[in-house]
Design a protein around this motif. Structure first.
Motif, PDB file in Angstrom:
ATOM      1  N   LEU A 201       0.467  -1.155  -0.445  1.00 55.78           N
ATOM      2  CA  LEU A 201       0.239   0.041   0.050  1.00 55.78           C
ATOM      3  C   LEU A 201       1.208   1.387   0.041  1.00 55.78           C
ATOM      4  N   GLU A 202       2.116   1.132   0.746  1.00 56.86           N
ATOM      5  CA  GLU A 202       2.771   2.208   0.803  1.00 56.86           C
ATOM      6  C   GLU A 202       3.529   2.403  -0.351  1.00 56.86           C
ATOM      7  N   ASP A 203       3.771   1.638  -1.388  1.00 58.18           N
ATOM      8  CA  ASP A 203       4.697   2.387  -2.905  1.00 58.18           C
ATOM      9  C   ASP A 203       3.211   3.547  -3.655  1.00 58.18           C
ATOM     10  N   THR A 204       2.436   3.982  -3.480  1.00 55.10           N
ATOM     11  CA  THR A 204       0.805   4.257  -4.036  1.00 55.10           C
ATOM     12  C   THR A 204       2.041   5.886  -3.669  1.00 55.10           C
ATOM     13  N   ALA A 205       1.953   6.316  -5.407  1.00 54.98           N
ATOM     14  CA  ALA A 205       2.918   7.234  -5.532  1.00 54.98           C
ATOM     15  C   ALA A 205       2.447   7.811  -6.502  1.00 54.98           C
ATOM     16  N   VAL A 206       3.022   8.576  -7.009  1.00 54.30           N
ATOM     17  CA  VAL A 206       3.136   9.197  -8.312  1.00 54.30           C
ATOM     18  C   VAL A 206       5.214   8.960  -8.312  1.00 54.30           C
ATOM     19  N   TYR A 207       5.137   8.356  -9.646  1.00 56.41           N
ATOM     20  CA  TYR A 207       6.593   7.962  -9.663  1.00 56.41           C
ATOM     21  C   TYR A 207       6.725   8.278 -11.063  1.00 56.41           C
ATOM     22  N   TYR A 208       8.764   9.288 -10.640  1.00 54.94           N
ATOM     23  CA  TYR A 208       9.444   9.995 -12.066  1.00 54.94           C
ATOM     24  C   TYR A 208      10.748   9.509 -12.451  1.00 54.94           C
ATOM     25  N   CYS A 209      10.463   9.350 -13.268  1.00 51.59           N
ATOM     26  CA  CYS A 209      11.570   9.176 -14.452  1.00 51.59           C
ATOM     27  C   CYS A 209      12.830  10.063 -14.311  1.00 51.59           C
ATOM     28  N   ALA A 210      13.955   9.847 -14.156  1.00 55.05           N
ATOM     29  CA  ALA A 210      14.718  11.647 -14.648  1.00 55.05           C
ATOM     30  C   ALA A 210      16.169  10.655 -14.768  1.00 55.05           C
ATOM     31  N   ALA A 211      17.106  12.025 -14.883  1.00 53.46           N
ATOM     32  CA  ALA A 211      18.283  11.836 -15.348  1.00 53.46           C
ATOM     33  C   ALA A 211      19.219  12.805 -15.433  1.00 53.46           C
ATOM     34  N   ALA A 212      20.038  11.726 -14.876  1.00 48.44           N
ATOM     35  CA  ALA A 212      21.606  12.858 -13.919  1.00 48.44           C
ATOM     36  C   ALA A 212      22.835  12.772 -15.011  1.00 48.44           C
ATOM     37  N   ARG A 213      24.141  13.303 -14.958  1.00 50.98           N
ATOM     38  CA  ARG A 213      24.556  13.691 -15.699  1.00 50.98           C
ATOM     39  C   ARG A 213      25.747  12.747 -15.351  1.00 50.98           C
ATOM     40  N   ASN A 214      25.598  12.368 -13.600  1.00 48.77           N
ATOM     41  CA  ASN A 214      26.381  11.014 -13.137  1.00 48.77           C
ATOM     42  C   ASN A 214      25.590  10.491 -12.981  1.00 48.77           C
ATOM     43  N   TYR A 215      26.760   9.163 -11.969  1.00 48.92           N
ATOM     44  CA  TYR A 215      25.628   8.133 -11.329  1.00 48.92           C
ATOM     45  C   TYR A 215      25.326   8.899 -10.163  1.00 48.92           C
ATOM     46  N   ALA A 216      26.207   9.712  -9.123  1.00 45.65           N
ATOM     47  CA  ALA A 216      26.140  10.442  -7.964  1.00 45.65           C
ATOM     48  C   ALA A 216      24.947  11.433  -8.332  1.00 45.65           C
ATOM     49  N   ARG A 217      25.001  11.824  -8.762  1.00 42.10           N
ATOM     50  CA  ARG A 217      23.946  12.729  -9.190  1.00 42.10           C
ATOM     51  C   ARG A 217      22.493  12.457  -9.383  1.00 42.10           C
ATOM     52  N   ALA A 218      22.323  10.607  -9.407  1.00 40.78           N
ATOM     53  CA  ALA A 218      20.948  10.085  -9.765  1.00 40.78           C
ATOM     54  C   ALA A 218      20.066   9.845  -8.675  1.00 40.78           C
ATOM     55  N   ARG A 219      21.321   9.763  -7.534  1.00 40.72           N
ATOM     56  CA  ARG A 219      20.879   9.815  -6.453  1.00 40.72           C
ATOM     57  C   ARG A 219      19.773  11.250  -5.609  1.00 40.72           C
ATOM     58  N   GLU A 220      20.255  12.235  -6.238  1.00 39.33           N
ATOM     59  CA  GLU A 220      20.012  13.496  -4.890  1.00 39.33           C
ATOM     60  C   GLU A 220      18.555  14.032  -5.927  1.00 39.33           C
ATOM     61  N   LEU A 221      18.073  14.960  -4.770  1.00 44.80           N
ATOM     62  CA  LEU A 221      16.737  14.716  -6.011  1.00 44.80           C
ATOM     63  C   LEU A 221      17.371  16.497  -6.124  1.00 44.80           C
ATOM     64  N   LYS A 222      18.162  17.102  -5.798  1.00 46.45           N
ATOM     65  CA  LYS A 222      18.427  18.217  -6.473  1.00 46.45           C
ATOM     66  C   LYS A 222      19.844  18.705  -7.263  1.00 46.45           C
ATOM     67  N   SER A 223      20.286  17.518  -7.641  1.00 48.80           N
ATOM     68  CA  SER A 223      20.865  17.067  -8.722  1.00 48.80           C
ATOM     69  C   SER A 223      20.971  16.488 -10.351  1.00 48.80           C
ATOM     70  N   VAL A 224      19.846  16.036 -10.163  1.00 54.48           N
ATOM     71  CA  VAL A 224      18.728  15.232 -11.287  1.00 54.48           C
ATOM     72  C   VAL A 224      18.813  16.979 -12.164  1.00 54.48           C
ATOM     73  N   ASP A 225      19.293  16.418 -13.630  1.00 54.56           N
ATOM     74  CA  ASP A 225      18.606  17.272 -14.138  1.00 54.56           C
ATOM     75  C   ASP A 225      17.879  17.607 -15.276  1.00 54.56           C
ATOM     76  N   TYR A 226      17.057  16.418 -15.371  1.00 51.45           N
ATOM     77  CA  TYR A 226      16.030  15.621 -16.164  1.00 51.45           C
ATOM     78  C   TYR A 226      15.120  15.630 -15.324  1.00 51.45           C
ATOM     79  N   TRP A 227      13.447  15.485 -15.552  1.00 49.09           N
ATOM     80  CA  TRP A 227      12.200  14.899 -15.212  1.00 49.09           C
ATOM     81  C   TRP A 227      11.556  14.893 -15.951  1.00 49.09           C
ATOM     82  N   GLY A 228      10.553  13.246 -15.899  1.00 53.48           N
ATOM     83  CA  GLY A 228       9.529  12.752 -16.749  1.00 53.48           C
ATOM     84  C   GLY A 228       8.194  13.570 -16.045  1.00 53.48           C
ATOM     85  N   GLN A 229       7.419  13.666 -16.200  1.00 50.94           N
ATOM     86  CA  GLN A 229       6.389  14.472 -15.927  1.00 50.94           C
ATOM     87  C   GLN A 229       4.945  13.326 -14.782  1.00 50.94           C
TER      88      GLN A 229
END
Length: 124
Positions: free
Chosen positions: A88-116
């Motif tokens: 039940l707790e998995d209920t959410a809007v899921y967003y795809c994200a692209a980041a310039r490197n692996y470290a940045r792909a974990r950090e909300l503020k470091s993502v470069d591009y977002w899906g809708q």
């Protein structure tokens, strides 16, 4: 510019499975690390999973470890999130994200591009 389009969300019962996909267009997909985040109602967006540009490295939030699997197909410019044993707790809007490197792909503020985003609803 990079465009990300998620698909595969929907309604599923507890214990069920869903597979999300994220199609990426624009700049070279294989040069980006990719991630999945989610945001439940009334909560902040949170990290779910990430994958390196090569697909060799992955990591997961503790809440989904062992149940979710992230993967990518660079030939098809697509990243996936296989979600099993949904709760039940998995209920959410899921967003795809692209980041310039692996470290940045974990950090909300470091993502470069977002899906809708795509809605995942788990029901009892």
């Amino acid at each position: 510019q990079v465009q990300l389009v998620e698909r595969g969300g929907g309604l599923v019962q507890v214990g069920g499975s869903l597979r999300l996909s994220c199609a990426v267009s624009g700049r070279t997909f294989s040069s980006y690390a990719m991630g999945w985040f989610r945001q439940a109602p009334g909560k902040e967006r949170e990290f779910v999973a990430r994958i390196s540009w090569s697909g060799v490295s992955t990591s997961y939030a503790d809440s989904v470890k062992g149940r979710f699997t992230i993967s990518r197909e660079n030939a098809n410019n697509t990243v996936y999130l296989q979600m099993n044993s949904l709760k039940l707790e998995d209920t959410a809007v899921y967003y795809c994200a692209a980041a310039r490197n692996y470290a940045r792909a974990r950090e909300l503020k470091s993502v470069d591009y977002w899906g809708q985003g795509t809605q995942v609803t788990v029901s009892s």
